[in-house]
Design a protein around this motif. Sequence first.
Motif, short mmCIF file in Angstrom:
data_model
loop_
_atom_site.label_atom_id
_atom_site.label_comp_id
_atom_site.label_asym_id
_atom_site.label_seq_id
_atom_site.Cartn_x
_atom_site.Cartn_y
_atom_site.Cartn_z
N THR A 237 0.83 -1.21 0.00
CA THR A 237 0.00 0.00 0.00
C THR A 237 0.86 1.25 0.00
O THR A 237 0.44 2.31 0.44
CB THR A 237 -0.94 0.01 1.22
N ASP A 245 -5.89 2.15 -0.17
CA ASP A 245 -5.17 1.57 0.96
C ASP A 245 -6.16 0.88 1.89
O ASP A 245 -6.00 -0.30 2.23
CB ASP A 245 -4.44 2.70 1.69
N GLN A 249 -6.41 -3.15 2.69
CA GLN A 249 -6.27 -3.64 4.07
C GLN A 249 -7.50 -4.45 4.49
O GLN A 249 -7.37 -5.53 5.08
CB GLN A 249 -6.11 -2.44 5.03
N ARG A 253 -7.78 -8.42 5.43
CA ARG A 253 -8.26 -8.87 6.74
C ARG A 253 -9.41 -9.86 6.59
O ARG A 253 -9.46 -10.91 7.23
CB ARG A 253 -8.71 -7.68 7.58
N SER A 263 3.31 -9.27 6.60
CA SER A 263 2.38 -8.17 6.35
C SER A 263 2.47 -7.03 7.35
O SER A 263 3.22 -7.06 8.32
CB SER A 263 0.98 -8.75 6.28
#
Length: 320
Positions: A237, A245, A249, A253, A263
């Motif tokens: 990112t 971004d 993310q 997740r 990560s």
Amino acid sequence: RSPVFSHLNATVLGLATVRSFGAECLLGAEFDRHQDLHSAAWYLFISCSRAFGYFLDSISLTGIFQWGMRQSAEMENQMTSVERVIEYTKLPNEPALRSSPDKKPPANWPPEGFIHFDDLSLKYTPDGNYVLHKLQLEVLPQEKIGIVGRTGAGKSSIIQALFRLAYLEGTISIDGIDVSTIGLHDLREKISIIPQLLRALQNVELQSEDEGTERQLVCLARAIVHNDRILVLDEATANVDAQTDALIQTAIRVHFEHLERLSIGNILQILVLDAGRLMEYDHPHILLQNKKGYFRRMVGETGTTMARGLHKLAAQNCSK
Ligand SMILES: Nc1ncnc2c1ncn2[C@@H]1O[C@H](COP(=O)(O)OP(=O)(O)OP(=O)(O)O)[C@@H](O)[C@H]1O
Ligand SMILES: [Mg+2]
């Protein structure tokens, strides 16, 4: 001609850098030098062929004969290209793309995602310097590790090693299978990567940046579809806008909760590299306790407020 073109191309791509360093004159002079060299060679070529024409005229060999001579010279020139292509056919081959039947890993390999680096060294050319030096480490299934180190420390090179993209010594095994014994495609299909963007993109206009973002999203989508055991993010990112971004993310997740990750955020282990050597490898909170530690020093260099925040975050994560 090609030095002129490549110089112009590089200049246009790096225009922002050139301007910010006030290097217009320097680049202008370089361009003129390339241009002069090209003009000189071109002028010589034209003069010679005209002079040769006059010579043939003077001995009354005109028309088809002159044309024949020109063509044979032209052919000689073009054959240089053929020579170049032939050179490529003589390059040493990559190792086998598919495993031999007796070495083929099972379809569900790797079932866990246990990675073991054993005395791993890496270099980019057969006679070059080592970029990674005898790394010895294990990544447990479902474990998330973050690799830190200054620029050029070898973070991306660890990933290159995982994909067998450079010259390796020592072994990497994933769930007990030495990756050097299987085919390249069999290996690379099983690892998802969201790569570091080309730095150059940062400087170029918005359009290229969008293309970069797009590429990362495609990689992410592929990773989600494949559902691999091992997911590698290399500054995934770094150069995208805040919205993308957040998207990346969240997607990671949601879709990779069961996976091990090299990560960002919520990291369990930190691997500190310096000049290709493993310096420290532990939970960030534990690394931060070491007053003389490398990681602690790097965190300290981010400034007092930031460092305090990071210490607190590490402590919180540790107690979870
Ligand atoms: N393709 C390559 N050929 C030769 N040397 C390379 C190549 N890629 C990287 N290197 C060298 O290997 C070393 C480690 O580079 P690497 O890209 O792994 O660093 P990094 O830690 O990922 O840095 P960054 O934070 O800038 O991404 C550097 O000295 C670099 O110059
Ligand atoms: Mg890198």
